[in-house]
Design an enzyme around this catalytic site. Structure first.
Site, PDB file in Angstrom:
ATOM      1  N   ASP A   9       2.589 -14.602  -3.616  1.00 60.85           N
ATOM      2  CA  ASP A   9       2.520 -13.551  -2.588  1.00 60.85           C
ATOM      3  C   ASP A   9       1.047 -13.227  -2.268  1.00 60.85           C
ATOM      4  OD1 ASP A   9       5.345 -13.134  -2.707  1.00 60.85           O
ATOM      5  OD2 ASP A   9       5.032 -11.678  -4.574  1.00 60.85           O
ATOM      6  N   GLU A  10       0.234 -14.259  -2.295  1.00 59.65           N
ATOM      7  CA  GLU A  10      -1.231 -14.245  -1.719  1.00 59.65           C
ATOM      8  C   GLU A  10      -1.353 -14.022  -0.346  1.00 59.65           C
ATOM      9  OE1 GLU A  10       0.258 -16.633  -3.516  1.00 59.65           O
ATOM     10  OE2 GLU A  10      -0.612 -17.083  -5.436  1.00 59.65           O
ATOM     11  N   GLY A  11      -0.318 -14.646   0.428  1.00 59.79           N
ATOM     12  CA  GLY A  11      -0.540 -14.476   1.929  1.00 59.79           C
ATOM     13  C   GLY A  11      -0.672 -15.892   2.431  1.00 59.79           C
ATOM     14  N   LYS A  12       0.024 -16.741   1.842  1.00 56.99           N
ATOM     15  CA  LYS A  12       0.403 -18.171   2.209  1.00 56.99           C
ATOM     16  C   LYS A  12       1.021 -18.097   3.519  1.00 56.99           C
ATOM     17  CE  LYS A  12       2.711 -18.710  -1.430  1.00 56.99           C
ATOM     18  NZ  LYS A  12       2.399 -17.571  -2.174  1.00 56.99           N
TER      19      LYS A  12
ATOM     20  N   THR B 227      14.219 -14.318  -9.233  1.00 59.05           N
ATOM     21  CA  THR B 227      14.682 -13.779  -8.020  1.00 59.05           C
ATOM     22  C   THR B 227      16.163 -14.054  -7.816  1.00 59.05           C
ATOM     23  OG1 THR B 227      14.370 -15.981  -6.943  1.00 59.05           O
ATOM     24  CG2 THR B 227      12.663 -14.630  -6.665  1.00 59.05           C
TER      25      THR B 227
ATOM     26  N   THR C 195       8.868  -9.379  -1.264  1.00 59.36           N
ATOM     27  CA  THR C 195       9.563  -9.572   0.203  1.00 59.36           C
ATOM     28  C   THR C 195      11.006 -10.098  -0.220  1.00 59.36           C
ATOM     29  OG1 THR C 195       7.474 -10.685   0.408  1.00 59.36           O
ATOM     30  CG2 THR C 195       9.114 -11.068   2.331  1.00 59.36           C
TER      31      THR C 195
ATOM     32  N   ASP D 198      -9.130  -5.971   2.965  1.00 59.14           N
ATOM     33  CA  ASP D 198      -9.366  -4.790   3.404  1.00 59.14           C
ATOM     34  C   ASP D 198      -8.515  -3.665   2.484  1.00 59.14           C
ATOM     35  OD1 ASP D 198      -6.842  -6.281   4.310  1.00 59.14           O
ATOM     36  OD2 ASP D 198      -5.991  -4.514   4.822  1.00 59.14           O
TER      37      ASP D 198
ATOM     38  N   GLY E 267       8.947 -15.645  -0.227  1.00 59.63           N
ATOM     39  CA  GLY E 267       9.095 -14.700   0.874  1.00 59.63           C
ATOM     40  C   GLY E 267       7.728 -14.748   1.365  1.00 59.63           C
ATOM     41  N   HIS E 268       7.661 -15.329   2.672  1.00 60.84           N
ATOM     42  CA  HIS E 268       6.283 -15.606   3.190  1.00 60.84           C
ATOM     43  C   HIS E 268       6.423 -14.531   4.552  1.00 60.84           C
ATOM     44  CE1 HIS E 268       5.455 -19.768   1.284  1.00 60.84           C
ATOM     45  NE2 HIS E 268       5.661 -18.850   0.480  1.00 60.84           N
ATOM     46  N   THR E 269       5.513 -13.864   4.780  1.00 59.83           N
ATOM     47  CA  THR E 269       5.388 -12.849   5.852  1.00 59.83           C
ATOM     48  C   THR E 269       4.216 -13.460   6.909  1.00 59.83           C
ATOM     49  OG1 THR E 269       5.377 -11.227   4.055  1.00 59.83           O
ATOM     50  CG2 THR E 269       5.080 -10.441   6.104  1.00 59.83           C
TER      51      THR E 269
ATOM     52  N   GLN F 206       5.254 -19.844  -3.872  1.00 58.68           N
ATOM     53  CA  GLN F 206       5.029 -19.352  -5.255  1.00 58.68           C
ATOM     54  C   GLN F 206       3.448 -19.620  -5.345  1.00 58.68           C
ATOM     55  OE1 GLN F 206       7.870 -21.687  -5.264  1.00 58.68           O
ATOM     56  NE2 GLN F 206       8.709 -19.644  -4.841  1.00 58.68           N
TER      57      GLN F 206
ATOM     58  N   GLY G 256      -6.689  -8.083   7.291  1.00 57.25           N
ATOM     59  CA  GLY G 256      -5.414  -7.495   7.715  1.00 57.25           C
ATOM     60  C   GLY G 256      -4.103  -8.360   8.064  1.00 57.25           C
TER      61      GLY G 256
ATOM     62  N   PRO H 277       8.505  -3.657  -6.891  1.00 55.49           N
ATOM     63  CA  PRO H 277       7.109  -3.381  -6.730  1.00 55.49           C
ATOM     64  C   PRO H 277       6.419  -4.455  -7.399  1.00 55.49           C
ATOM     65  CG  PRO H 277       8.159  -1.599  -7.978  1.00 55.49           C
ATOM     66  CD  PRO H 277       9.273  -2.623  -7.831  1.00 55.49           C
TER      67      PRO H 277
HETATM   68  P1  GDP Z   1       3.220 -15.189   0.423  1.00 54.03           P
HETATM   69  O1  GDP Z   1       4.211 -15.140  -0.173  1.00 54.03           O
HETATM   70  O2  GDP Z   1       1.969 -15.833   0.058  1.00 54.03           O
HETATM   71  O3  GDP Z   1       3.210 -15.746   1.899  1.00 54.03           O
HETATM   72  O4  GDP Z   1       2.845 -13.508   0.785  1.00 54.03           O
HETATM   73  P2  GDP Z   1       3.640 -12.408   1.230  1.00 54.03           P
HETATM   74  O5  GDP Z   1       3.931 -12.536   2.590  1.00 54.03           O
HETATM   75  O6  GDP Z   1       4.685 -12.443   0.086  1.00 54.03           O
HETATM   76  O7  GDP Z   1       2.757 -11.241   0.614  1.00 54.03           O
HETATM   77  C1  GDP Z   1       1.525 -10.986   1.282  1.00 54.03           C
HETATM   78  C2  GDP Z   1       1.702  -9.643   2.100  1.00 54.03           C
HETATM   79  O8  GDP Z   1       0.420  -9.268   2.502  1.00 54.03           O
HETATM   80  C3  GDP Z   1       2.490  -9.704   3.468  1.00 54.03           C
HETATM   81  O9  GDP Z   1       2.960  -8.328   3.492  1.00 54.03           O
HETATM   82  C4  GDP Z   1       1.293  -9.755   4.599  1.00 54.03           C
HETATM   83  O10 GDP Z   1       1.689  -9.274   5.838  1.00 54.03           O
HETATM   84  C5  GDP Z   1       0.262  -9.009   4.077  1.00 54.03           C
HETATM   85  N1  GDP Z   1      -1.047  -9.417   4.339  1.00 54.03           N
HETATM   86  C6  GDP Z   1      -1.516 -10.823   4.381  1.00 54.03           C
HETATM   87  N2  GDP Z   1      -2.901 -10.777   4.749  1.00 54.03           N
HETATM   88  C7  GDP Z   1      -3.260  -9.583   4.597  1.00 54.03           C
HETATM   89  C8  GDP Z   1      -4.444  -9.180   4.560  1.00 54.03           C
HETATM   90  O11 GDP Z   1      -5.625  -9.438   4.945  1.00 54.03           O
HETATM   91  N3  GDP Z   1      -4.683  -7.593   4.819  1.00 54.03           N
HETATM   92  C9  GDP Z   1      -3.372  -6.845   4.484  1.00 54.03           C
HETATM   93  N4  GDP Z   1      -3.441  -5.577   4.632  1.00 54.03           N
HETATM   94  N5  GDP Z   1      -2.116  -7.445   4.185  1.00 54.03           N
HETATM   95  C10 GDP Z   1      -2.114  -8.754   4.296  1.00 54.03           C
HETATM   96  P1  IMO Z   2       6.096 -16.753  -2.657  1.00 56.47           P
HETATM   97  O1  IMO Z   2       6.141 -18.111  -2.225  1.00 56.47           O
HETATM   98  C1  IMO Z   2       5.953 -14.187  -6.273  1.00 56.47           C
HETATM   99  C2  IMO Z   2       8.525 -15.254  -9.648  1.00 56.47           C
HETATM  100  C3  IMO Z   2       9.763 -14.320  -9.959  1.00 56.47           C
HETATM  101  C4  IMO Z   2       9.733 -14.598 -11.452  1.00 56.47           C
HETATM  102  C5  IMO Z   2       9.466 -16.282 -11.472  1.00 56.47           C
HETATM  103  C6  IMO Z   2      10.689 -17.110 -11.555  1.00 56.47           C
HETATM  104  O2  IMO Z   2       6.574 -15.604  -1.701  1.00 56.47           O
HETATM  105  O3  IMO Z   2       4.608 -16.538  -3.126  1.00 56.47           O
HETATM  106  P2  IMO Z   2      12.456 -18.158 -10.041  1.00 56.47           P
HETATM  107  O4  IMO Z   2      13.373 -17.058  -8.878  1.00 56.47           O
HETATM  108  O5  IMO Z   2      11.628 -18.609  -9.203  1.00 56.47           O
HETATM  109  O6  IMO Z   2      13.399 -18.896 -10.916  1.00 56.47           O
HETATM  110  O7  IMO Z   2      11.497 -16.712 -10.581  1.00 56.47           O
HETATM  111  O8  IMO Z   2       8.573 -16.370 -10.445  1.00 56.47           O
HETATM  112  N1  IMO Z   2       8.429 -15.800  -8.295  1.00 56.47           N
HETATM  113  C7  IMO Z   2       7.712 -15.360  -7.310  1.00 56.47           C
HETATM  114  N2  IMO Z   2       6.721 -14.265  -7.315  1.00 56.47           N
HETATM  115  N3  IMO Z   2       6.035 -14.804  -5.216  1.00 56.47           N
HETATM  116  C8  IMO Z   2       6.999 -15.779  -4.876  1.00 56.47           C
HETATM  117  O9  IMO Z   2       6.994 -16.548  -4.091  1.00 56.47           O
HETATM  118  C9  IMO Z   2       7.802 -16.125  -5.875  1.00 56.47           C
HETATM  119  N4  IMO Z   2       8.875 -17.048  -6.278  1.00 56.47           N
HETATM  120  C10 IMO Z   2       9.269 -16.803  -7.740  1.00 56.47           C
HETATM  121  O10 IMO Z   2       9.313 -13.099  -9.573  1.00 56.47           O
HETATM  122  O11 IMO Z   2       8.854 -13.991 -12.079  1.00 56.47           O
HETATM  123 MG    MG Z   3       5.751 -13.872  -0.941  1.00 54.99          MG
END
Ligand code: GDP
Ligand code: IMO
Ligand code: MG
Length: 430
Positions: A14-17, A129, A298, A332, A41-43, A223, A414, A303
């Site tokens: 969830d770093e913002g990939k 998940t 996502t 930000d 879950g990629h946003t 991940q 952002g 939380p």
């Molecule tokens: P991913 O799984 O690595 O693609 O990341 P996620 O989409 O699960 O989570 C990243 C969250 O941060 C999403 O809700 C994005 O819309 C949001 N996001 C990404 N870059 C930024 C940023 O620079 N600032 C803010 N406020 N939100 C961001």
């Molecule tokens: P993105 O691509 C954050 C976590 C789960 C759990 C562990 C194992 O959006 O960054 P799994 O269902 O893969 O067997 O769960 O890994 N996890 C993630 N956490 N972002 C993800 O993907 C994740 N995919 C799996 O919460 O701790």
């Molecule tokens: Mg994600």
């Protein structure tokens, strides 16, 4: 010569990939997912719209980009069809998508087993998940799984399905879970094959052809490195390799083509699910960061746990994945804090560790060694260049570079595509 860029998560996911992949996808010919499945879950946010993708690559919004789901993925046909439908409903129907004929296929019982294995762990949950990711990869490596290409050969698919059901139904029965009937599963998967069949192909051939033809190629990790089955906080990890090294096996690409790695890192850390997290915050600041960063999963809505930026983790993942640049995300979100902290080492059993230990048992005993830095109050969501950032924010970026030895190539201020400052000249040219 073709240009390649590997986008990987360097923390716990969830770093913002998704945001970064979409940002570059506008200029890329091909976007490839090479591991994981619909646990991701990629946003992606642009033009006032926000989309969430699970299995489909983040290049899908650009009609000219070829999107590939590689052989290293675990593909759930039911969920891919649902995801495509959701995109259609929002007007995204002009895209190119291919699925590897070698990708492991998620079957309906995999999610049941994922849930059951978790329940058996009592208090020691991984917090998966529950999408069946672990059980599908287990079957792949046990050589009993089914693959996407099997759908193109109905008789062979029937044979593999029968063999799998014989074993799986025994296991399901033992766990007091409902068993599956051959005809129901066969007929449903054949229906799904009508939709997905035309997309299933030898994707490694496609990718290598694109490399030969000078195309711009993006590999989109899912991940994060600390969830890597080999290098992460085992057993609180996922079942694949989110590293740049995963590209070779998971996309069918030789190591020599993996030469430009962008490590996506939040300006702080989050983790969803269980497992040790040395810089975790439990006070009001965690709440503040969680709310401002909308840090809720996502996929599962859980939380996310929140903590300070961990340079021990960053150095470790930077080394393992050969990260050339950081994309520093959600910068930000830190605006408004009086002080910001960075973890520079772990104190454990009277020693200072520079890298995470192998066991979570030891990691759980690690206390972060923190440095404190001045925060900044300014809203930076409109900043267009590094120079426009407040002095304290600049110092924070420089400190991360100093502690990790890796330059910050991108600063994200952002969620929107436009809220991206590209500092690195090489990345500007991609
Ligand atoms: P991913 O799984 O690595 O693609 O990341 P996620 O989409 O699960 O989570 C990243 C969250 O941060 C999403 O809700 C994005 O819309 C949001 N996001 C990404 N870059 C930024 C940023 O620079 N600032 C803010 N406020 N939100 C961001
Ligand atoms: P993105 O691509 C954050 C976590 C789960 C759990 C562990 C194992 O959006 O960054 P799994 O269902 O893969 O067997 O769960 O890994 N996890 C993630 N956490 N972002 C993800 O993907 C994740 N995919 C799996 O919460 O701790
Ligand atoms: Mg994600």
């Amino acid at each position: 010569m073709s240009e390649r860029l590997v986008v990987i998560g360097s923390q716990w996911g969830d770093e913002g990939k998704g945001k970064i992949t979409d940002y570059f996808a506008c200029r890329a010919d091909m976007v490839i997912r090479y591991q994981g499945g619909n646990n991701a879950g990629h946003t992606v946010a642009f033009d006032g719209n926000k989309y969430s993708l699970q299995s489909i690559p983040s290049g899908v919004f650009n009609p000219k980009t070829v999107n590939v789901m590689g052989n290293g993925m675990v593909v759930n046909p039911e969920s891919v069809v649902a995801e495509l439908q959701k995109l259609h409903d929002r007007g995204i129907n002009d895209y190119q998508l291919y699925i590897s004929d070698r990708a492991a296929m998620v079957m309906p019982w995999h999610a049941d087993l994922d849930g059951a294995y978790e329940a058996q762990k009592g208090g020691k949950l991984i917090g998966t998940t529950k999408k069946g990711i672990g059980p599908t990869y287990s079957d792949k490596y046990a050589r009993t799984g089914l693959r996407m290409g099997d759908l193109l050969e109905p008789e062979y698919f029937a044979e593999r399905l029968k063999a799998a059901l014989e074993v799986k139904n025994m296991e399901l029965k033992m766990l007091n879970l409902p068993e599956y009937d051959f005809d129901t599963v066969y007929n449903r998967y054949m229906e799904l094959a009508k939709i997905l069949g035309p997309m299933i192909t030898d994707t490694s051939a496609l990718i290598n052809e694109a490399i030969k033809s000078d195309k711009k190629i993006l590999f989109e990790g899912a991940q994060g490195m600390m969830l890597c089955c080999d290098h992460g906080t085992y057993p609180f990890v996922t079942s694949s390799s989110p590293s740049s090294a995963g590209v070779c096996v998971g996309a069918g690409v030789a190591p020599k083509w993996v030469d430009n790695v962008l490590g996506v890192a939040k300006a702080y850390c989050t983790r969803v699910g269980e497992g040790p997290f040395p810089t975790e915050l439990f006070d009001e600041r965690a709440h503040e960061i969680r709310e401002r960063g909308h840090e809720y999963g996502t996929v599962t809505g859980r939380p996310r746990r929140v903590g300070w930026f961990d340079a021990v983790v960053a150095r470790y993942t930077g080394m393992l994945a050969g990260i050339d640049n950081w994309a520093l995300m959600l910068f930000d979100v830190l605006s408004g804090l009086d002080k910001v902290m960075i973890c520079t080492g772990y104190e454990c059993d009277g020693e200072i560790l520079q890298a995470p230990p192998a066991t979570i048992n030891k990691l759980a005993r690690c206390k972060p060694v923190l440095i404190e830095m001045e925060g900044w109050k300014e809203d930076i969501t409109g900043a267009k260049s590094f120079d426009e950032l407040p002095e304290a924010a600049k110092n924070y970026v420089k400190k991360i570079e100093e502690l990790t030895g890796i330059p910050v190539g991108i600063i994200s201020v952002g969620p929107d595509r436009t809220q991206t400052i590209t500092v690195s000249e090489k990345l500007q040219k991609f």
